[in-house]
Motif scaffolding. Structure first.
Motif, PDB file in Angstrom:
ATOM      1  N   ASN A  43       2.627   7.039   9.009  1.00  0.00           N
ATOM      2  CA  ASN A  43       3.084   5.676   8.736  1.00  0.00           C
ATOM      3  C   ASN A  43       2.263   5.050   7.623  1.00  0.00           C
ATOM      4  N   THR A  44       2.923   4.211   6.863  1.00  0.00           N
ATOM      5  CA  THR A  44       2.225   3.462   5.818  1.00  0.00           C
ATOM      6  C   THR A  44       2.570   1.994   5.977  1.00  0.00           C
ATOM      7  N   PHE A  45       1.630   1.147   5.615  1.00  0.00           N
ATOM      8  CA  PHE A  45       1.803  -0.298   5.700  1.00  0.00           C
ATOM      9  C   PHE A  45       1.406  -0.897   4.358  1.00  0.00           C
ATOM     10  N   GLY A  46       1.927  -2.058   4.051  1.00  0.00           N
ATOM     11  CA  GLY A  46       1.532  -2.715   2.815  1.00  0.00           C
ATOM     12  C   GLY A  46       2.117  -4.112   2.709  1.00  0.00           C
ATOM     13  N   ILE A  47       1.778  -4.799   1.633  1.00  0.00           N
ATOM     14  CA  ILE A  47       2.309  -6.140   1.365  1.00  0.00           C
ATOM     15  C   ILE A  47       3.699  -5.951   0.764  1.00  0.00           C
ATOM     16  N   ALA A  48       4.695  -6.529   1.378  1.00  0.00           N
ATOM     17  CA  ALA A  48       6.087  -6.314   0.961  1.00  0.00           C
ATOM     18  C   ALA A  48       6.363  -6.834  -0.452  1.00  0.00           C
ATOM     19  N   GLY A  49       5.774  -7.955  -0.844  1.00  0.00           N
ATOM     20  CA  GLY A  49       6.025  -8.529  -2.162  1.00  0.00           C
ATOM     21  C   GLY A  49       5.543  -7.663  -3.311  1.00  0.00           C
ATOM     22  N   THR A  50       4.658  -6.680  -3.041  1.00  0.00           N
ATOM     23  CA  THR A  50       4.123  -5.832  -4.115  1.00  0.00           C
ATOM     24  C   THR A  50       4.771  -4.456  -4.145  1.00  0.00           C
ATOM     25  N   ASP A  51       5.705  -4.171  -3.238  1.00  0.00           N
ATOM     26  CA  ASP A  51       6.349  -2.861  -3.174  1.00  0.00           C
ATOM     27  C   ASP A  51       7.736  -2.935  -3.817  1.00  0.00           C
ATOM     28  N   ALA A  52       8.038  -2.048  -4.777  1.00  0.00           N
ATOM     29  CA  ALA A  52       9.298  -2.096  -5.520  1.00  0.00           C
ATOM     30  C   ALA A  52      10.514  -1.876  -4.634  1.00  0.00           C
ATOM     31  N   TYR A  53      10.383  -1.096  -3.552  1.00  0.00           N
ATOM     32  CA  TYR A  53      11.530  -0.823  -2.690  1.00  0.00           C
ATOM     33  C   TYR A  53      11.943  -2.035  -1.867  1.00  0.00           C
ATOM     34  N   VAL A  54      10.975  -2.862  -1.488  1.00  0.00           N
ATOM     35  CA  VAL A  54      11.280  -3.939  -0.524  1.00  0.00           C
ATOM     36  C   VAL A  54      10.949  -5.338  -1.008  1.00  0.00           C
ATOM     37  N   SER A  55      10.473  -5.507  -2.228  1.00  0.00           N
ATOM     38  CA  SER A  55      10.040  -6.843  -2.679  1.00  0.00           C
ATOM     39  C   SER A  55      11.177  -7.862  -2.694  1.00  0.00           C
ATOM     40  N   ASP A  56      12.411  -7.400  -2.837  1.00  0.00           N
ATOM     41  CA  ASP A  56      13.547  -8.328  -2.840  1.00  0.00           C
ATOM     42  C   ASP A  56      13.987  -8.712  -1.435  1.00  0.00           C
ATOM     43  N   HIS A  57      13.352  -8.172  -0.388  1.00  0.00           N
ATOM     44  CA  HIS A  57      13.806  -8.378   0.992  1.00  0.00           C
ATOM     45  C   HIS A  57      12.775  -9.110   1.847  1.00  0.00           C
ATOM     46  N   THR A  58      11.975  -9.982   1.264  1.00  0.00           N
ATOM     47  CA  THR A  58      10.931 -10.690   2.011  1.00  0.00           C
ATOM     48  C   THR A  58      11.394 -12.048   2.514  1.00  0.00           C
ATOM     49  N   SER A  59      12.594 -12.468   2.185  1.00  0.00           N
ATOM     50  CA  SER A  59      13.126 -13.793   2.557  1.00  0.00           C
ATOM     51  C   SER A  59      12.194 -14.889   2.054  1.00  0.00           C
ATOM     52  N   GLY A  60      11.533 -14.635   0.915  1.00  0.00           N
ATOM     53  CA  GLY A  60      10.677 -15.650   0.310  1.00  0.00           C
ATOM     54  C   GLY A  60       9.318 -15.799   0.972  1.00  0.00           C
ATOM     55  N   ASP A  61       9.001 -14.968   1.936  1.00  0.00           N
ATOM     56  CA  ASP A  61       7.714 -15.072   2.640  1.00  0.00           C
ATOM     57  C   ASP A  61       6.660 -14.276   1.864  1.00  0.00           C
ATOM     58  N   PRO A  62       5.666 -14.929   1.260  1.00  0.00           N
ATOM     59  CA  PRO A  62       4.653 -14.191   0.493  1.00  0.00           C
ATOM     60  C   PRO A  62       3.734 -13.349   1.377  1.00  0.00           C
ATOM     61  N   ASP A  63       3.712 -13.642   2.692  1.00  0.00           N
ATOM     62  CA  ASP A  63       2.862 -12.888   3.611  1.00  0.00           C
ATOM     63  C   ASP A  63       3.590 -11.730   4.284  1.00  0.00           C
ATOM     64  N   ALA A  64       4.889 -11.529   3.965  1.00  0.00           N
ATOM     65  CA  ALA A  64       5.668 -10.461   4.611  1.00  0.00           C
ATOM     66  C   ALA A  64       5.013  -9.113   4.333  1.00  0.00           C
ATOM     67  N   ILE A  65       5.092  -8.223   5.328  1.00  0.00           N
ATOM     68  CA  ILE A  65       4.531  -6.876   5.169  1.00  0.00           C
ATOM     69  C   ILE A  65       5.627  -5.852   5.428  1.00  0.00           C
ATOM     70  N   TYR A  66       5.366  -4.627   5.005  1.00  0.00           N
ATOM     71  CA  TYR A  66       6.311  -3.553   5.309  1.00  0.00           C
ATOM     72  C   TYR A  66       5.585  -2.466   6.070  1.00  0.00           C
ATOM     73  N   VAL A  67       6.384  -1.671   6.796  1.00  0.00           N
ATOM     74  CA  VAL A  67       5.885  -0.484   7.478  1.00  0.00           C
ATOM     75  C   VAL A  67       6.931   0.605   7.279  1.00  0.00           C
ATOM     76  N   ASN A  68       6.455   1.776   6.985  1.00  0.00           N
ATOM     77  CA  ASN A  68       7.317   2.944   6.874  1.00  0.00           C
ATOM     78  C   ASN A  68       7.139   3.720   8.167  1.00  0.00           C
ATOM     79  N   VAL A  69       8.102   3.591   9.096  1.00  0.00           N
ATOM     80  CA  VAL A  69       8.034   4.238  10.409  1.00  0.00           C
ATOM     81  C   VAL A  69       8.570   5.657  10.253  1.00  0.00           C
ATOM     82  N   VAL A  70       7.728   6.657  10.498  1.00  0.00           N
ATOM     83  CA  VAL A  70       8.086   8.061  10.285  1.00  0.00           C
ATOM     84  C   VAL A  70       8.422   8.720  11.617  1.00  0.00           C
TER      85      VAL A  70
END
Length: 194
Positions: free
Chosen positions: A136-163
């Motif tokens: 699994n990987t985690f990160g700040i969603a606003g800085t990831d190219a795959y998910v930066s458009d899907h944060t609903s405007g939340d600058p604190d949103a994070i992503y997780v890649n569930v494997v």
């Protein structure tokens, strides 16, 4: 002089003077007839002078020569020093590791929310495969190219890649974005990756 002090009360000059006097007396008396009591007196004086000069007074007074017999060795008494018993030192119980957080979100809580949000249609051939959290990987969603458009405007949103691991060689993952209240994260976006 006493028995405890073997030092001669006469210095070497005085002893020489006494010896010279005795020799002169003997020479003077040898010209005349020596009376037995005088001879005994002279011999006594010579013996006394020799004893005094060689420390023989100690022999005369104590009855033994202190330098002939070594003194008895000191008696050694063996004492046992008590060995302190070992006391066990209590081992402190390690504190549980602090929860891993990212931007205030508890990673395990986000992981559980994302795993629960994976649609059942992603598992058409049967039960859900075993998760493989070591990948699994985690990160700040606003800085990831795959998910930066899907944060609903939340600058604190994070992503997780569930494997998930299908078998020894096949894995799949669900890329998930969580935002909102860190105590109750909301899954904003989920995408399957093969």
């Amino acid at each position: 002089m006493n028995a405890a002090n073997n030092a001669s009360p006469f210095d070497s000059d005085r002893l020489d003077a006494i010896s010279d006097m005795l020799v002169r007396q003997v020479e003077h008396d040898s010209a005349r007839r020596i009376r037995p009591h005088r001879l005994a007196f002279l011999v006594s004086l010579i013996v006394a002078a020799v004893l005094v000069s060689t420390g023989g007074t100690a022999l005369a007074l104590t009855g033994h020569l202190p330098f002939v017999e070594p003194p008895a060795p000191p008696v050694v008494t063996e004492s046992v020093t008590p060995t302190p018993t070992e006391t066990s030192t209590p081992t402190p119980t390690p504190a549980p590791p602090p929860a891993q957080t990212l931007n205030g979100f508890d990673i395990q809580t986000v992981y559980a929310a994302c795993e629960a949000a994976v649609p059942a249609s992603n598992w058409p051939s049967g039960p859900r495969p075993a998760p493989a959290p070591e990948y699994n990987t985690f990160g700040i969603a606003g800085t990831d190219a795959y998910v930066s458009d899907h944060t609903s405007g939340d600058p604190d949103a994070i992503y997780v890649n569930v494997v998930y691991q299908w078998d020894d060689n096949h894995y799949s993952s669900e890329l998930c974005v969580a935002s909102g209240d860190p105590a109750d994260p909301r899954v904003e976006y989920i995408r399957s990756l093969d």
